[in-house]
Design an enzyme around this catalytic site. Structure first.
Site, PDB file in Angstrom:
ATOM      1  N   ASP A  77       1.464  -0.415  12.296  1.00 56.67           N
ATOM      2  CA  ASP A  77       0.361  -1.066  11.587  1.00 56.67           C
ATOM      3  C   ASP A  77       0.203  -2.534  11.968  1.00 56.67           C
ATOM      4  OD1 ASP A  77      -0.407   1.192  10.238  1.00 56.67           O
ATOM      5  OD2 ASP A  77       0.741   0.746   8.432  1.00 56.67           O
ATOM      6  N   GLN A  85       4.008   9.643   6.886  1.00 57.01           N
ATOM      7  CA  GLN A  85       3.063  10.422   6.088  1.00 57.01           C
ATOM      8  C   GLN A  85       3.385  11.911   6.147  1.00 57.01           C
ATOM      9  OE1 GLN A  85      -0.889   9.423   7.356  1.00 57.01           O
ATOM     10  NE2 GLN A  85      -0.797   7.338   6.586  1.00 57.01           N
ATOM     11  N   LYS A  98       0.824  -1.211   0.000  1.00 59.92           N
ATOM     12  CA  LYS A  98       0.000   0.000   0.000  1.00 59.92           C
ATOM     13  C   LYS A  98       0.857   1.259   0.000  1.00 59.92           C
ATOM     14  CE  LYS A  98      -3.365   0.840   2.680  1.00 59.92           C
ATOM     15  NZ  LYS A  98      -4.087   1.026   3.964  1.00 59.92           N
ATOM     16  N   SER A  99       1.836   1.303   0.897  1.00 60.89           N
ATOM     17  CA  SER A  99       2.645   2.512   1.051  1.00 60.89           C
ATOM     18  C   SER A  99       3.393   2.856  -0.231  1.00 60.89           C
ATOM     19  CB  SER A  99       3.648   2.336   2.197  1.00 60.89           C
ATOM     20  OG  SER A  99       2.996   2.224   3.433  1.00 60.89           O
ATOM     21  N   ARG A 152       2.814   6.098  -3.026  1.00 62.32           N
ATOM     22  CA  ARG A 152       3.920   6.987  -3.376  1.00 62.32           C
ATOM     23  C   ARG A 152       4.270   6.898  -4.855  1.00 62.32           C
ATOM     24  NH1 ARG A 152       3.897   5.796   1.815  1.00 62.32           N
ATOM     25  NH2 ARG A 152       4.884   7.169   3.364  1.00 62.32           N
TER      26      ARG A 152
END
Length: 434
Positions: free
Chosen positions: A319, A171, A15-16, A20
């Protein structure tokens, strides 16, 4: 109890890195191709806000030589100021990453915009993104509670900044970096504790070790970015659930392919190994600055309880903490966590959510402002136990794994929320059943 065995080739793309890659592609001059992009709701929200701001993109499902289907995204942009004013508020849905990081880009655009989300996201704190952007010259408005909607009065005249992160946050670090790309001059982000470093790697930013032990990320402003391809590895935060499944269920052995092993993301694996978990690595290599490899997990009948009380560790496993807590409770009936107040500001109050569900399963828990402890299991519930997802994908998945490991009949409310990050979660589990 059913064992789980086999190879997993189709963990969700990270996801990260997907967020990006899309944002950097929209900022770069040229055509950016992204292979194995995430189809999760959050990453699709990022593509949606880019399109709403005039970025041309397409996505297709492609089949590789091995027969696997993956998502291929292509973005076309002419550089940092390719965005156009949206016709309506930009809907980020449940994605805090989209809202926070895209705010940094919008701060450098010469138009006004507003970021909104679903009911959950509209309650999450946004003050942390306002301060650096205001200092750089953008106008930022929030609700009286410091939450969304996030109103942005952007400008092409952003000032460079030296910004010290008040808490570890990849973030916030990323949104400052994205804003700083538009500034006239060099900016620096100072972090006391390390956070995930995908943005630095993907933008090829220089870092500097400071004499007091802190680290500076250096962002040159006003320079054009050249488009480049990205490949997205499997998400280690998604792998966490399958690792827990393999460790907890007798007779299980699972091989997870092509997982991101970036040290700022895989710290939870080292914690598990330190507690006695049978986890190994194969086929390690570096692609695009990211370490990628295969993870081998075998049932581990005897592990030590997890105790997490170092702020530097918490920052890089935030997370994975719900799954780590549930794993430790299921394996040892013990767990302890401190310095994790950030969990209270996620998609749910994850401290209270985990504690509440564990208590329903008969575990004795003590809740702290910044964590909690599990101190044994007093009883095994009879009959079906209904657990709450709290509209939080990680809570739902953590207790779905508990359902496979405990001798209890569990039902999880609103489990569809898992699609936010792991649409094929139950399909993979079913494919591993023996």
């Amino acid at each position: 109890m059913t064992a789980y065995k086999g190879e997993v080739f189709n963990l969700p793309p990270d996801k990260s890195i997907s967020h990006r890659a899309a944002l950097i592609g929209a900022l770069a001059d040229g055509t950016t191709e992204i292979s194995n992009f995430s189809g999760g709701f959050d990453n699709q929200s990022t593509l949606g806000v880019l399109q709403a701001c005039g970025i041309r993109l397409s996505q297709d499902i492609v089949q590789g030589a091995d027969g696997r289907q993956t998502r291929h995204v292509v973005l076309h942009s002419s550089g940092l100021w390719s965005f156009s004013a949206p016709d309506a508020p930009l809907m980020c849905n449940n994605s805090g990453s989209t809202m926070r990081m895209f705010a940094g880009i919008l701060a450098g655009q010469p138009f006004d915009s507003t970021l909104v989300g679903d009911n959950s996201l509209m309650k999450r704190p946004m003050k942390r993104i306002a301060d650096p952007l205001r200092r750089m010259g953008a106008g930022i408005s929030l609700s009286p509670d410091g939450t969304a909607p996030v109103g942005i009065n952007g400008t092409r005249d952003l000032k460079p900044i030296t910004y010290e992160l008040p808490m570890p946050s990849a973030q916030v670090k990323s949104l400052v970096a994205f804003a700083a790309l538009h500034a006239d001059g060099e900016s620096r982000v100072i972090e006391t504790l390390p956070s995930r470093n995908h943005t630095e790697l993907m933008l090829d930013l220089k870092t500097e070790a400071l004499s007091d032990g802190r680290r500076a990320v250096i962002i040159p402003g006003g320079k054009s970015l050249e488009a480049r391809p990205f490949h997205i590895p499997a998400d280690p935060s998604a792998a966490c659930f399958m690792i827990a499944l393999g460790l907890l269920v007798p007779g299980s052995e699972i091989l997870l392919r092509d997982v991101c092993l970036n040290p700022t993301r895989a710290g939870y694996i080292e914690l598990l190994i330190g507690a006695g978990a049978d986890i190994g690595f194969e086929n390690r290599r570096v692609i695009g600055g990211e370490t990628i490899g295969d993870i081998v997990v075998r049932y581990s009948g005897s592990v030590e309880p997890l105790r997490i009380d170092e702020p530097s560790i918490v920052a890089n496993i935030i997370d994975e903490i719900p799954m780590l807590a549930v794993f430790s409770a299921c394996a040892t009936a013990e767990f302890e966590l401190h310095h994790a107040a950030e969990l209270r500001t996620k998609e749910s109050d994850r401290i209270s959510a985990v504690v509440s569900n564990l208590q329903r399963l008969g575990f004795l828990c003590e809740e702290f402002p910044d964590g909690f402890a599990v101190k044994g299991r007093q009883r095994v519930p009879s009959g079906k136990v209904i657990l709450e997802s709290y509209d939080d994908h990680r809570i739902a998945m953590s207790f779905a794994i508990a359902d496979k490991a405990l001798e209890s009949e569990l039902e999880i409310s609103d489990r569809e929320i898992i699609g936010v990050s792991f649409p094929n979660f139950f399909d993979i589990i079913e494919s591993l059943r023996q």
